[in-house]
Enzyme design. Structure first.
Site, PDB file in Angstrom:
ATOM      1  CG  HIS A  22      -1.826   1.137   1.331  1.00 31.71           C
ATOM      2  ND1 HIS A  22      -2.994   1.403   0.852  1.00 31.71           N
ATOM      3  CD2 HIS A  22      -1.680   2.369   1.837  1.00 31.71           C
ATOM      4  CE1 HIS A  22      -3.569   2.454   1.083  1.00 31.71           C
ATOM      5  NE2 HIS A  22      -2.387   3.239   1.863  1.00 31.71           N
ATOM      6  CD  GLU A  23       1.755   3.499   3.735  1.00 32.94           C
ATOM      7  OE1 GLU A  23       2.087   4.373   3.027  1.00 32.94           O
ATOM      8  OE2 GLU A  23       0.750   3.386   4.264  1.00 32.94           O
ATOM      9  CG  HIS A  26       0.246   6.057  -0.704  1.00 35.20           C
ATOM     10  ND1 HIS A  26      -0.941   6.682  -1.380  1.00 35.20           N
ATOM     11  CD2 HIS A  26      -0.317   5.453   0.484  1.00 35.20           C
ATOM     12  CE1 HIS A  26      -1.931   6.453  -0.506  1.00 35.20           C
ATOM     13  NE2 HIS A  26      -1.569   5.836   0.454  1.00 35.20           N
ATOM     14  CD  GLU A  36      -4.950   6.378   1.824  1.00 31.89           C
ATOM     15  OE1 GLU A  36      -4.573   5.327   2.203  1.00 31.89           O
ATOM     16  OE2 GLU A  36      -4.199   7.313   1.909  1.00 31.89           O
TER      17      GLU A  36
END
Length: 258
Positions: free
Chosen positions: A124-125, A128, A185
């Site tokens: 997830h990070e 980003h 997100e």
């Protein structure tokens, strides 16, 4: 007169926005400088963790996923990926533009995360950074601030300066900034899910992680809380991840054949 004024304002908006957009290279450079300051502060405070079992697990997941993250890099800029682990009870992790990352031990230790669940957060990070959400947020912030100022000028003649400022502030916050953040997100959830699967981590851990997060936050978020948050509700994240699970499992099963 009003029509001429609006044309002029729209032209100014376009010029200011184009002039205010920062390049990937510039933002990555600024992020790297800020990251070093953060690391130095963590070292000074004695909270930088390089040797605990939790830190080693986080670094192992990071090193396994990094080659796949590099394969997904379509930004035009090479990333010098870095990760630091900080001793903290905080349930958090983050990534800066250019691949500068930080994990907090509390996220892993308090929620008792498996390596697959660490990979959910890691993916997830990383997503980003790969999707340049930091750059987009900076540039969208510039554009929405300008747009809000333009709208405030136009509305001031209709509802008065004080009232127009309040109205534009609410509109900018709810209609422009927060929905953009929620979309970022969701995109990070989706890209991260595929990334972890390619790296050989079981994507079925993703919905389970958000169930843990839901329980840790004290239960389900209401509709208003979800709308006013920059993050989607845990339940909506779980539903979206389940929708993508067949595709992710196909990538995961393919990784085991390599």
């Amino acid at each position: 007169m009003l029509k001429i004024t609006w044309k002029f304002l729209v032209l100014c908006l376009a010029l200011l926005y184009l002039g205010g957009c920062a390049s990937s290279e510039e933002i990555n450079r600024q992020a790297a400088s800020s990251y070093m300051q953060t690391l130095n502060k963590a070292k000074y405070q004695g909270v930088l963790d390089t040797s605990s079992a939790t830190a080693k697990r986080i670094h192992n997941v990071f090193n396994r996923m990094r080659p796949y993250a590099n394969q997904e890099n379509k930004t035009g800029q090479s990333f010098n990926w870095q990760i630091a682990v900080v001793q903290s009870r905080e349930l958090n992790a983050w990534a800066m533009p250019g691949g500068k990352m930080m994990f907090y031990t509390g996220l892993v230790d308090t929620l008792k995360l498996s390596d697959d669940e660490i990979a959910v957060v890691m993916g997830h990070e990383m997503a980003h950074a790969l999707e340049e959400h930091g750059k987009k947020k900076a540039n969208v912030g510039t554009a929405t601030n300008i747009l809000a100022q333009v709208a405030s000028i136009a509305l001031a003649t209709q509802v008065g300066t004080d009232a127009s400022g309040l109205l534009v502030g609410i509109t900018k916050d709810w209609a422009l900034d927060k929905p953009y953040s929620r979309s970022a997100e969701t995109e990070a959830d989706e890209v991260g899910l595929m990334l972890m699967a390619k790296a050989g981590y079981n994507p079925e851990a993703a919905p389970k992680l958000w169930e843990k997060m839901r329980k840790a936050s004290g239960g389900s978020q209401g509709v208003l809380a979800s709308l006013s948050s920059t993050h989607p509700s845990d339940e909506s994240r779980q539903e979206n991840l389940q929708r993508l699970m067949p595709q992710a499992l196909e990538l995961y099963n393919g990784s085991k054949k390599r």
